[in-house]
Design an enzyme around this catalytic site. Structure first.
Site, PDB file in Angstrom:
ATOM      1  CG  HIS A 608      -2.266  -1.262   1.340  1.00  8.91           C
ATOM      2  ND1 HIS A 608      -2.069  -2.268   1.434  1.00  8.91           N
ATOM      3  CD2 HIS A 608      -2.916  -0.673   0.556  1.00  8.91           C
ATOM      4  CE1 HIS A 608      -2.982  -3.184   1.294  1.00  8.91           C
ATOM      5  NE2 HIS A 608      -4.051  -2.143   0.624  1.00  8.91           N
ATOM      6  CG  ASN A 609       4.134   1.308  -2.369  1.00  5.01           C
ATOM      7  OD1 ASN A 609       3.659   0.777  -3.229  1.00  5.01           O
ATOM      8  ND2 ASN A 609       4.393   0.271  -2.106  1.00  5.01           N
ATOM      9  CB  SER A 610       2.843   6.201  -4.480  1.00  7.10           C
ATOM     10  OG  SER A 610       3.960   6.265  -4.783  1.00  7.10           O
ATOM     11  CG  HIS A 612      -2.007  -0.208  -4.528  1.00  4.66           C
ATOM     12  ND1 HIS A 612      -2.555  -1.015  -5.107  1.00  4.66           N
ATOM     13  CD2 HIS A 612      -3.256   0.442  -3.325  1.00  4.66           C
ATOM     14  CE1 HIS A 612      -3.431  -1.025  -4.577  1.00  4.66           C
ATOM     15  NE2 HIS A 612      -3.867   0.068  -3.754  1.00  4.66           N
ATOM     16  CG  ASP A 649      -5.427   2.018  -0.464  1.00  4.90           C
ATOM     17  OD1 ASP A 649      -6.565   2.266   0.078  1.00  4.90           O
ATOM     18  OD2 ASP A 649      -4.959   1.153  -1.198  1.00  4.90           O
ATOM     19  CD  GLN A 831      -2.043 -13.538  -5.192  1.00  2.00           C
ATOM     20  OE1 GLN A 831      -2.626 -12.855  -5.935  1.00  2.00           O
ATOM     21  NE2 GLN A 831      -1.909 -12.759  -3.632  1.00  2.00           N
TER      22      GLN A 831
END
Length: 885
Positions: A608-610, A612, A649, A831
């Site tokens: 969950h970073n930039s 993403h 996010d 998955q």
């Protein structure tokens, strides 16, 4: 003393002559003269008299026993013979007010079975070469019977008049072929489709006593229905016309009304089949063709015994049915039929015997409906578009994989894709999405209710059906979509994913509090930020040239921008969609805003970073470029979607909502354990935007537009919260997919995509559902990316979940997803569970709307990859051979 008759001369030289009201004439008549020609009570339309009204009404009393002297007087006053008339249809409509002696009503009621019809006055067309006693006899007979009469003197005028009036009775002079070819006229009229229900009478010359009567066969071959022996008596002509009316005309009138019944059958949703008493098929409607896979030409004229039978019926079922209906009794029951494709389908069948000629059963009418619980019946709703996705089954790839149903607790849940047994490729992995929507079921009680109501509507009276429509409208727009979730003890991966993603808070441990502190490190690297989109470094610009492709590699952009892909991709995408122009802000303001938003993403998060955020922005832009999405949304919706994707996010801590609630974090307390992170993302994004005018992208738009835009952004970001995942998907399927699928598969539907999207635009609620579905799919599109990207994303999200599990153990918190222990977790299995439970149905629904074959192909390939690893008991992300390389 009588007044002189009034005479009016038109500019075209046609004289209208009407006897005075005080005239001693026993009956009042309109006489029209042109040149030296005078006609009794008729209006002749000529090229020289275009200004004459097309209809003249005259009042008439019962004609005298001998009309000959009056006719002779009129002819003498007229001068020239009738042959000098112009050869045009007289276009007269003699609207007669008859005397009470005629007793003829203007309309009559006719009963045809349960139908009650209104028959209007009969129209008659007289076709004669010249005016004589016989033509006058029929004229006065029509006057006495109350019929509307027209006279024509040539073939051309007769056809013109018939095509205009569609007379029920046509009388043609067949006495002398020298002046008029009666049979040629009759054939010409019969050549028109309108003559099917018209009775044509031939006036033939009287034969002498010693002359042998001729055969009527030549007349029948020419198209005549009857012959009339020359008789100038008005009574004889009247009797003939009245017999025709009560015989052939009345029968033809009933037959014509049957067209309405056949039209109803053609549009009926129930399959209708009509056979003879010998079970020879005589009629099937379009619904029957769709159900059985045959066309009419392949069925009509065949015996039922010639069609393939299903072996699922009991051996004596057909004998029992025949024994029942041969007695004149109606039979109802369940019957298996075999379609042209060879599939067996289960039907509710009602067979009704119809008594006909001789009081015997002459027809059997069968009504058939699909038995809704039969799985095979769902295949019937596939549209022809499926072929371009599925292709020939014989060409599908070899190999197999078996996927367990991850939602066994609800009997209505059938993820068709995840249940397929031999399906390594897209061809056999999934149905064509638009067709599959009809049978798609997601395990919410509301779906069951809607399906029951839809089934009940089929046999309900119109008032009940309309009321149920209203019920469905209410159900589709209220909050009744929460899924029924059961235990998943047999599948801990699915259980943990559902528990961790679908629940805001689990159980709180007393005395344990986790205080969440935000990472406010705003500095990433020293890479210079471009002043405009044109100032982007060449290596980045070259990568961005491919940003409109679904296969765009976001990780390469992450690398060349030193983990700042959001600013660069945002500038490119926002410029393409005209965001600055819509917001009336400068590119510098937009660039500064992107910098601030990206700075508040945590680069320390593995997922969950930039990057993403940039990935979700890219997917959203890709979806907005699809024709049906583009046509369904306004420019404001597009801008809202791009902004929502960018901020969705922001300031994510790398922990789930359940973790924050269990830890008693400040955010969980602030937002009452409800949609904690999603509420924080939107609130912080607007706080950062309003904090400084330098990056306030909303500063120049009016208040009303800002309120609408803000509400749309908030709604989309909150839609990414997983506790309402099934609610959003259910609403989309029931309110968007299913109505569209029904419209597209209807045989009478001619609506285009443009009309379809225009209808969606008329309902703002539908636009909201589309935007929610779009950002949800963009947020979790990793399994639909190319395999290399999919593998990278799977590793990153797993690492983030591993880190959360590690921290939960250190802090003594409840472990939300125990399966994500870095020492024991199988990433391929996790998955597979995620795709089975969350991805498959959602992307099938989205693909049905937006048409995304590339994504669905990647999804099939990636699923096959994870299944292969799982079958090999691998816990890593790649095959052993790939890891060695």
């Amino acid at each position: 003393m009588g007044c002189a008759p009034s005479i009016h001369v038109s500019h075209s030289g046609v004289i209208y002559c009407r006897d005075s009201e005080e005239s001693n004439s026993p009956h009042q008549t309109t006489t029209i003269s042109q040149g030296t020609t005078t006609l009794h009570g008729l209006f002749v339309k000529t090229d020289a008299a275009d200004s004459i009204p097309s209809v003249l009404a005259y009042q008439s009393r019962q004609p005298p026993p001998s009309a000959g002297p009056r006719r002779k007087e009129r002819r003498e006053s007229g001068g020239a013979s009738a042959r000098s008339r112009t050869p045009h249809c007289c276009s007269v409509e003699a609207e007669t007010q008859t005397s009470s002696s005629s007793g003829k009503a203007s309309t009559a009621e006719v009963q045809v079975g349960p139908m009650r019809l209104t028959q209007y006055p009969i129209q008659v067309l007289l076709i004669f070469a010249k005016e004589d006693n016989q033509s006058n006899g029929f004229w006065w007979a029509c006057d006495r019977a109350g019929y509307r009469c027209n006279v024509a003197w040539t073939l051309e005028s007769a056809l013109e008049c018939f095509l205009d009036k569609h007379q029920e009775i046509i009388v043609i002079d067949h006495r002398n072929s020298k002046y008029l070819d009666a049979e040629d006229i009759c054939r010409s009229i019969r050549a028109t489709a309108l003559s099917e229900h018209t009775v044509i009478l031939a006036v033939v010359p009287r034969t002498s006593a010693d002359q042998e009567e001729t055969s009527v066969l030549p007349l029948l071959d020419a198209g005549f229905d009857r012959q009339f022996m020359e008789n100038t008596s008005v009574t004889a002509c009247y009797n003939e016309l009245v017999q025709i009316e009560h015989g052939e005309v009345r029968s033809q009138f009933k037959l014509r009304a049957c067209n309405a019944v056949f039209t109803a059958l053609d549009h009926c949703q129930e399959a209708v089949e009509i056979t003879s008493e010998d079970h020879v098929i005589q009629y099937v409607n379009p619904a029957f063709e769709r159900m059985m896979g045959y066309c009419k030409g392949e069925l009509i004229g065949k015996e039922l015994t010639e069609l393939p039978k299903s072996d699922k019926n009991s051996a004596d079922l057909l004998d029992n049915i025949n024994a029942f209906i041969k007695k004149g009794k109606e039979w109802q029951g369940v019957y298996y039929a075999r379609r042209k494709s060879g599939d067996s389908i289960q039907q509710h069948v009602k067979i009704t015997p119809v008594v006909g000629q001789g009081g015997k059963i002459r027809h059997f009418v069968s009504l058939k409906r699909l038995h809704c619980t039969n799985e095979n019946n769902r295949q019937l709703y596939k549209s022809h578009r499926e072929d371009k996705y599925t292709g020939d089954n014989s060409q599908s790839e070899s190999g197999s994989y078996k996927c367990k149903n991850r939602r066994k607790d609800s009997v209505d849940v059938k993820s068709i894709t995840s249940q397929s047994s031999d399906a390594p490729s897209l061809q056999t992995r999934r149905y064509s999405s638009m067709a599959r929507i009809h049978s798609m079921t997601i395990e919410a009680p509301i779906t069951k209710v809607i399906n029951i109501i839809n089934a009940a509507q089929e046999n309900s009276p119109i008032t009940v059906a309309e009321a149920l429509d209203r019920v469905l409208e209410i159900l589709r727009t209220t909050e009744l979509y929460s899924p029924q979730l059961g235990t998943k003890d047999e599948d801990p991966h699915t259980s943990d994913l559902v528990g961790g993603l679908m629940n805001d808070g689990l159980r709180r441990l007393s005395g344990n509090e986790y205080v969440f502190s935000k990472n406010m490190n705003l500095s990433h690297t020293h890479l210079p930020v471009p002043n405009t989109i044109n100032d982007v470094p060449p290596c980045i610009a070259q990568l961005l040239d491919n940003e409109e492709s679904w296969d765009f590699n976001i990780f390469e952009l992450e690398a060349v921008t030193n983990k700042r892909p959001l600013v660069y991709l945002g500038l490119k995408v926002f410029a393409r969609f005209g965001v600055s122009e819509f917001l009336n802000c400068s590119e510098a303001t937009l660039r500064a805003w992107l910098q601030v938003i990206e700075a508040n993403y945590h680069s320390s998060n593995s997922y969950h970073n930039s990057t993403h955020a940039a990935d979700v922005l890219h997917a959203t832009a890709f979806f907005l470029g699809k024709e049906r999405v583009k046509g369904s949304l306004d420019h404001l919706d597009e801008v809202a979607a791009l902004i929502a994707a960018t901020i969705h996010d922001v300031d994510h801590p790398g922990r789930t909502n359940s973790f924050l609630c269990n830890a008693g974090s400040e955010l969980a307390v602030l937002y009452n354990d409800t949609a904690v992170l999603e509420s924080h993302h939107t609130a912080l994004a607007f706080q950062l935007t309003m904090k400084d005018s330098k990056y306030n992208i909303f500063k120049n738009i009016d208040r009303n537009r800002y309120r609408t835009l803000r509400q749309a952004i908030i709604d989309m970001v909150l839609a990414t919260e997983m506790t309402k995942h099934f609610e959003h998907v259910n609403k989309f399927v029931n309110s968007i997919n299913k109505p569209m699928a029904s419209e597209e598969t209807s045989p009478h539907s001619e609506s285009s995509d443009t009309e379809c999207t225009a209808n969606i635009k008329n309902f703002p609620d539908n636009q909201t559902l589309i935007k929610r579905m779009m950002i949800k799919c963009a947020d979790v599109a990793n399994p639909c990316r190319p395999l290399e990207l999919c593998i990278e994303w799977a590793g990153r999200i797993s690492e983030e979940y591993f880190a959360q599990t590690d921290e939960e153990k250190r802090q003594g918190l409840p472990v939300v997803m125990p399966v994500f222990d870095r020492n024991t977790c199988s990433i391929p299995k996790s998955q597979i569970s995620f795709i089975d439970y969350f991805i498959t149905d959602m992307f099938d629904a989205w693909d049905a709307f937006a048409h995304l074959p590339v994504l669905m192909q990647h999804l099939a390939n990636n699923y096959k990859h994870w299944k292969t690893l799982d079958d090999l008991k691998c816990k890593s992300l790649r095959l052993p051979s790939e890891n060695n390389n």
